[in-house]
Design an enzyme around this catalytic site. Structure first.
Site, PDB file in Angstrom:
ATOM      1  NE  ARG A 196      -9.348  -5.734   2.011  1.00 27.04           N
ATOM      2  CZ  ARG A 196     -10.174  -5.144   2.851  1.00 27.04           C
ATOM      3  NH1 ARG A 196     -10.427  -5.693   4.024  1.00 27.04           N
ATOM      4  NH2 ARG A 196     -10.778  -4.022   2.530  1.00 27.04           N
ATOM      5  CG  ASP A 219       1.192   3.272  -0.711  1.00 29.33           C
ATOM      6  OD1 ASP A 219       0.955   2.545   0.275  1.00 29.33           O
ATOM      7  OD2 ASP A 219       0.320   3.949  -1.272  1.00 29.33           O
ATOM      8  CE1 TYR A 273      -1.845  -0.365   5.354  1.00 28.30           C
ATOM      9  CE2 TYR A 273      -0.781   0.557   3.414  1.00 28.30           C
ATOM     10  CZ  TYR A 273      -1.806  -0.175   3.981  1.00 28.30           C
ATOM     11  OH  TYR A 273      -2.775  -0.725   3.173  1.00 28.30           O
ATOM     12  CE  LYS A 328     -15.334 -11.260  -8.526  1.00 30.12           C
ATOM     13  NZ  LYS A 328     -16.431 -10.394  -8.034  1.00 30.12           N
ATOM     14  N   GLY A 350      -6.459  -0.491   4.714  1.00 32.57           N
ATOM     15  CA  GLY A 350      -5.562   0.570   5.146  1.00 32.57           C
ATOM     16  C   GLY A 350      -4.987   1.325   3.966  1.00 32.57           C
ATOM     17  CG  HIS A 351      -5.540   4.124   1.778  1.00 30.46           C
ATOM     18  ND1 HIS A 351      -5.187   3.671   0.519  1.00 30.46           N
ATOM     19  CD2 HIS A 351      -6.895   4.163   1.802  1.00 30.46           C
ATOM     20  CE1 HIS A 351      -6.287   3.466  -0.193  1.00 30.46           C
ATOM     21  NE2 HIS A 351      -7.345   3.745   0.566  1.00 30.46           N
ATOM     22  CG  ASP A 352       1.780   6.095   2.476  1.00 28.75           C
ATOM     23  OD1 ASP A 352       2.629   5.342   1.963  1.00 28.75           O
ATOM     24  OD2 ASP A 352       2.087   7.114   3.111  1.00 28.75           O
TER      25      ASP A 352
END
Length: 374
Positions: free
Chosen positions: A97, A168, A142, A74, A137-139
């Site tokens: 993202r 992942d 998905y 930043k 989301g996570h593994d």
């Protein structure tokens, strides 16, 4: 011998598991990987237990062979550092993202303007497009949305939480490596860089393979314990008398005949290829009863010289000591930098001409700031 990717330079902005695992594989193959992290926002894998000498074993494994640069992205000065670096790099890997890197001023278009040959790989849960592109989301999510979980596990207990991160690693990490290397070949032929969009959900959906083919082209939806390879046949795990497990994959007639002879049920060898569910259950029950009569070690000795596709379910520590994995060099000693080493999983690809090397375990954050910024 130097690795096959020794001429490749990679800027790695990824975190957690998918991106770092992918760039670790590339580093093992000789790529020069520089990991860029925020000093005030630690990657969870740096602090995740267990620890070795106070350092997370997840971090030392996932970031082996990489240099470390701590930058607050930043800060405009840090953005300028990235822009100066990218002119000399081949690949950028990031795991934010969609749109985050653009807002920081170092998205694909900005970096491509500096280096038109740049290959930019973005790994996300759902990809750069579609209604879920900004969704967390996570593994497990998905795998669920990709249909994988629907045909895994048992009918009565539902889909299992897997012990490895399939979407992942098999999804995000491995497909990212494939995509990057394919883009490198394309650049060698055309001189053009490009954007590589990796969705872990897409990759998990692709892993459905045979079940997906049966559903999409054949109209057959696979259910738990409803197919040949997911518990609907004798191809399964069986408990031994000491509470361990044996895997039985004796699908072909010659392997099944050998199995049936060993367990004393030669009359059942014709049941293996039968489409009759009762035959399959009769065979499964006979195998289960036989396997339950002896401890694991006895079965290992019995099947040691039998070509029957029967193997023990090993723990990770047992697998590490198995003569096959030891012969393949799948456990290695990686230098810590103080004269000591750490045992880690080795690189799974074996090259005849160019070896893979893990030069050192993951470094402390910003370990190479002085050298790089100077």
């Amino acid at each position: 011998m130097p690795g096959p990717l020794q001429t490749l330079k990679i800027l790695d902005f990824s975190t957690l598991l998918p991106g770092p695992y992918a760039t670790m594989l590339l580093a093992d193959m000789g790529a020069d990987v520089l990991r860029v992290e925020a000093p005030d926002r630690l990657d969870l894998t740096r602090v995740m237990p267990p620890h070795d000498d106070g350092v997370s074993t997840a971090h030392t494994f996932l970031n082996r062979g990489k240099r470390s640069l701590g930058l607050n992205l930043k800060d405009p000065a840090s953005v300028e550092v990235v822009k100066r670096l990218v002119a000399e790099y081949d690949v950028v890997v990031e795991q934010f993202r969609p749109g985050v890197m653009d807002r920081l001023g170092i998205g694909y278009e900005a970096l491509k303007a500096i280096n038109p040959r740049l290959i930019y790989c973005a790994i996300t849960g759902y990809g750069q497009t579609g209604p879920y592109k900004d969704r967390a989301g996570h593994d497990i999510n998905y795998l669920a949305l990709a249909g994988v979980s629907s045909h895994c596990g048992r009918q009565n207990s539902g889909p299992p939480p897997m012990g490895i991160q399939i979407a992942d690693v098999a999804g995000g990490s491995h497909h990212a490596v494939m995509g990057i290397l394919a883009a490198v070949v394309h650049r060698q032929q055309t001189g053009e860089g490009q954007f590589v969009d990796i969705s872990m959900t897409d990759a998990a959906f692709a892993l459905n393979a045979m079940a997906g083919a049966a559903c999409l082209a054949g109209g057959v939806e696979q259910k738990p314990e409803g197919a040949l390879l997911n518990g609907g046949s004798f191809y399964d795990y069986y408990r031994t008398s000491d509470g361990r497990w044996l895997s039985v994959g004796s699908l072909e007639p010659q392997f099944l005949a050998r199995l049936c002879e060993v367990i004393g049920k030669p009359e059942l060898k014709s049941y293996g290829l039968s489409q009759n569910p009762e035959h399959q259950q009769t065979l499964k029950s006979a195998i289960a009863e036989a396997i339950a009569s002896r401890p694991l070690n006895e079965w290992c000795n019995i099947f040691a010289d039998q070509d029957a596709c029967v193997e023990p379910v090993l723990t990770i520590s047992e697998a590490a000591e198995h003569p096959q994995l030891k012969a393949r060099g799948m456990v290695i000693e990686v230098p810590k930098g103080d004269g000591r080493t750490q045992r880690q999983i080795g690189h799974p690809i074996k090259f005849e001409k160019t070896g893979c090397e893990s030069a050192y375990v993951g470094k402390v954050l910003g370990a190479d700031n002085g050298e790089i910024l100077d």
